[in-house]
Structure formats: C-alpha cells, structure tokens
Design a protein around this motif. Sequence first.
Motif, PDB file in Angstrom:
ATOM      1  N   ILE A  89       0.858  -1.184   0.000  1.00 30.16           N
ATOM      2  CA  ILE A  89       0.000   0.000   0.000  1.00 30.16           C
ATOM      3  C   ILE A  89       0.892   1.231   0.000  1.00 30.16           C
ATOM      4  O   ILE A  89       1.766   1.377   0.858  1.00 30.16           O
ATOM      5  CB  ILE A  89      -0.922   0.009   1.231  1.00 30.16           C
ATOM      6  N   SER A  90       0.688   2.098  -0.977  1.00 32.83           N
ATOM      7  CA  SER A  90       1.514   3.296  -1.099  1.00 32.83           C
ATOM      8  C   SER A  90       0.639   4.472  -1.493  1.00 32.83           C
ATOM      9  O   SER A  90      -0.565   4.325  -1.710  1.00 32.83           O
ATOM     10  CB  SER A  90       2.615   3.083  -2.145  1.00 32.83           C
ATOM     11  N   ALA A  91       1.250   5.630  -1.623  1.00 32.29           N
ATOM     12  CA  ALA A  91       0.488   6.819  -1.994  1.00 32.29           C
ATOM     13  C   ALA A  91       0.094   6.800  -3.469  1.00 32.29           C
ATOM     14  O   ALA A  91      -1.052   7.077  -3.826  1.00 32.29           O
ATOM     15  CB  ALA A  91       1.286   8.076  -1.681  1.00 32.29           C
ATOM     16  N   TYR A  92       1.053   6.440  -4.346  1.00 33.39           N
ATOM     17  CA  TYR A  92       0.821   6.585  -5.780  1.00 33.39           C
ATOM     18  C   TYR A  92       1.000   5.298  -6.575  1.00 33.39           C
ATOM     19  O   TYR A  92       0.736   5.280  -7.772  1.00 33.39           O
ATOM     20  CB  TYR A  92       1.760   7.654  -6.348  1.00 33.39           C
ATOM     21  N   GLY A  93       1.456   4.233  -5.960  1.00 26.17           N
ATOM     22  CA  GLY A  93       1.661   2.991  -6.684  1.00 26.17           C
ATOM     23  C   GLY A  93       3.120   2.590  -6.707  1.00 26.17           C
ATOM     24  O   GLY A  93       4.016   3.390  -6.395  1.00 26.17           O
ATOM     25  N   GLN A  94       3.370   1.357  -7.095  1.00 28.35           N
ATOM     26  CA  GLN A  94       4.723   0.806  -7.077  1.00 28.35           C
ATOM     27  C   GLN A  94       5.532   1.167  -8.316  1.00 28.35           C
ATOM     28  O   GLN A  94       6.754   1.011  -8.335  1.00 28.35           O
ATOM     29  CB  GLN A  94       4.657  -0.721  -6.945  1.00 28.35           C
ATOM     30  N   THR A  95       4.877   1.633  -9.367  1.00 29.41           N
ATOM     31  CA  THR A  95       5.571   2.018 -10.593  1.00 29.41           C
ATOM     32  C   THR A  95       5.024   3.361 -11.067  1.00 29.41           C
ATOM     33  O   THR A  95       4.003   3.847 -10.563  1.00 29.41           O
ATOM     34  CB  THR A  95       5.374   0.964 -11.696  1.00 29.41           C
ATOM     35  N   GLY A  96       5.692   3.946 -12.061  1.00 29.86           N
ATOM     36  CA  GLY A  96       5.227   5.211 -12.611  1.00 29.86           C
ATOM     37  C   GLY A  96       6.021   6.389 -12.081  1.00 29.86           C
ATOM     38  O   GLY A  96       6.822   6.262 -11.143  1.00 29.86           O
ATOM     39  N   PRO A  97       5.794   7.574 -12.657  1.00 25.86           N
ATOM     40  CA  PRO A  97       6.620   8.741 -12.335  1.00 25.86           C
ATOM     41  C   PRO A  97       6.480   9.245 -10.906  1.00 25.86           C
ATOM     42  O   PRO A  97       7.358   9.952 -10.421  1.00 25.86           O
ATOM     43  CB  PRO A  97       6.140   9.805 -13.338  1.00 25.86           C
TER      44      PRO A  97
END
Length: 414
Positions: free
Chosen positions: A124-132
Amino acid sequence: MLRDALDGLTVVDFTQIGAGPTCTMLLADMGARVLKVEPPAGELGRGLGPGWIGDDSALFHAFNRNKLGVSLDLKSPDGVAVARRLVADADIVVESMRPGVMARLGLGPAQLVNDHPSLIYCSISAYGQTGPYADRAGVDGIVQADSGLMSLIGLAGGEPCKVQAPVVDVMTGYVACMGVLAKLAQRARDGQGGHLDVNLLNSALALQQSSLTSYFADGELPVRAGSAAPYSAPNQAFETSDGWIMVAAYTPERWRRLCELLGLQHLIDDPRFATSPLRVANRPQMVEALTRVFVTRSTQEWLPVLKDADILCARVATYEDVVRHPQVAANRMIGEVEHATLGTIRMPGFPINSAAENSQPSRPAPACGEDTRAVLLGLGYSVDDIAALLARRAIHCGEGASSPAAQRQAVYSQ
C-alpha cells in the motif's frame, strides 16, 4: 459468522497510520491472526493527536484492534531475520512503506513471494509501485488534493476543503482488504499467492466514480456547492430555526409533495423548477424560496412532518447526536473494547457484521511489542534466543525503562 471467516490465517502487518492498518484491522475483525510489526519506538500513528487514549493517539486505537503487537528493529540484521521467520509462518503480508524500502531490507515482494509461492503480499503506497510518482510520499490530505477530491468540497467561491475524516486512507484500506480476499479465493483454486499493488491515488479516484464520469460526459468542471448534490435538486441541507436538515426531494412526486407541504404550490408549475436538471440549473432561486419556510421551524419539528410525507430527510447530526442515534444502537455499530489499564474504549465496529456479531468483544489495540515474546516462543525461539535478541536490541518486548511513548517523543524532538 464473519468474525471467524479467516480463522487459521496469519497476517504480518508492516503498516502504519491509516490505510494499511485499516486493511489489517478488517482482516483481524474477520478472524485472521494479525501480527502488527512496529519499530521499538512504535509506529508513527501512535503519536498523531490530539485525541489521546493513554499515551497513544485515538487514531492508533481506531485502526489497530484485534491485533498482536510485535516490535522489531528492521534496521538490524537480526530484526530482519526475525521478520523473515514471521513471514515464513504467514499467509499474508501487508506493508505500507515507500516503494523500494521493503526490497532494500530483503523483505520485498519479489524476495518473499519467490521464497513462499503461496504468500499473498499486499503493498500500500500513496501513488503505486511504478510510474513517475512511485517514489513520492503522500498522506490522506495530499492525495485528497492531488486526486481532485478537494476541488469538490466547500462552498462556491470559497477555499477548497478537506474531508476531515481520513476517507482516502479508509477507502484504501477497504480496497486493500478486498484485494486480499479476492487473492485468497484465487489461491484456493490454484495454490498461488502473488503481489497486490494498492494505492491512495487509485482509491481516491474510485471515490469520485460519478463525478469523474460526469466530467468525461460533458467536459464541465464541477463547482463546489456545499452540501448540494451536483446531479439532483433539492438534495442538500437547508437551514432551520435551530440547525440544519438534509432533504432529498428531487423525484417528481417528492418535489410536488414538498412544495405542497411548505405551502409553495406555485413552485410546482414554475418553469424554472419543472424538472430536477432545471432545479439544479436554478438552484440559488430554489434554495432561497425553500429556506424562507424551513427557517420558521426547528429541525426536530420538521423531521416528523417530512417523514410523514415520505420525503427523505435527516438532521445534520453532530457526533453527540450520532452516539445517541437509535439505529446506531440497534446495529451495535459503536463498540467497546476493554483495555487492561485504560478501561473501556469506544469506537465504531465492523460494518458488515450483524448486530449480534458486533456485540461480541474485541481485543484492544496492542501496546508496542506486548506480544513479541509470546509470538517468538510460538515460532520456536528459546528463552535464551529471545534474551540474546533483546540484548542486541533487535526486538522489543514492551519492557524496560524507556516507554515507547517516551522514545517517540525523543525521536520527534530531534
């Protein structure tokens, strides 16, 4: 009963503050054995106040019932080794570190799922495990802003507002729990675990399903409208002589009945208000006309009158009202847990259970490390092993001269 639906499953919980602890609390509410792993000074959520119960924040107690408390120093190789032992005996791992942190500790999804193919690993993260934006930290309020949710809330022409309850955190916790349950069902078929990527941004967008779809439909940016629904009218709070009452009377029959009840029959055939979309377009004039009548009586006087006419309504309740709400009481939705030193702690219960199930007692949130010793003994560590780990400060057992609260204060003041 849902209270024992996940009985026999073990969850290792490397989460903090809101979203992750909500997920693991729900799993614990459904009977899973949840091992909440914290650093020796306790997780960050213990220190977020005001709103205190003993030395810890009410927020921590709100999200961590029914869990066992284990305290490890994951900066220590010995602490990481203990964590790996915990995982080897577990079905599910839930973590909310910034992407990459768990991998650097040797506890990432690739490492652990490779070692334990049936393990379900939820990040669980703020914006996801991949991407900018993957490496960006974020909390509920930041994502309320970044997802567009904050642009919807407030009064026209006023400043944007935040939902004061951490709705994105809680929504994310429910989404994560749903993902874990789906993965458990899949694992029952093929025996395989895997990695789930859950984040606050996606959950915040899901909260805005209708608003975003409306934007895609007409390209119009939503306008902040206080309590008013953007898609129907009247569907908002109206001022009374002593407070506010929420009224939803946007169907043709209810609009007619509301106008008759308020003595405003002339509005029924007014071309400005002939349909709900027209009432939305001419909302200020409609609100002015209705408010002139609503302010002549109290909220308590209006409620039975409107209900007798089958017009949907409710007082705009304070928490004082909510805790006395007869249906809340009937649903047993305000639960009590008994803490050995703090006494009775009240909090909302598990929202899916029946009233009978919600009446069953829950375990309070654990003190930092209070179950470390018992959990390690259960894994096969000897008394001497545990003493050695304590001496090397790889674990914490809720004992010693310095309390977790004092340690947190020392950390925060640096």
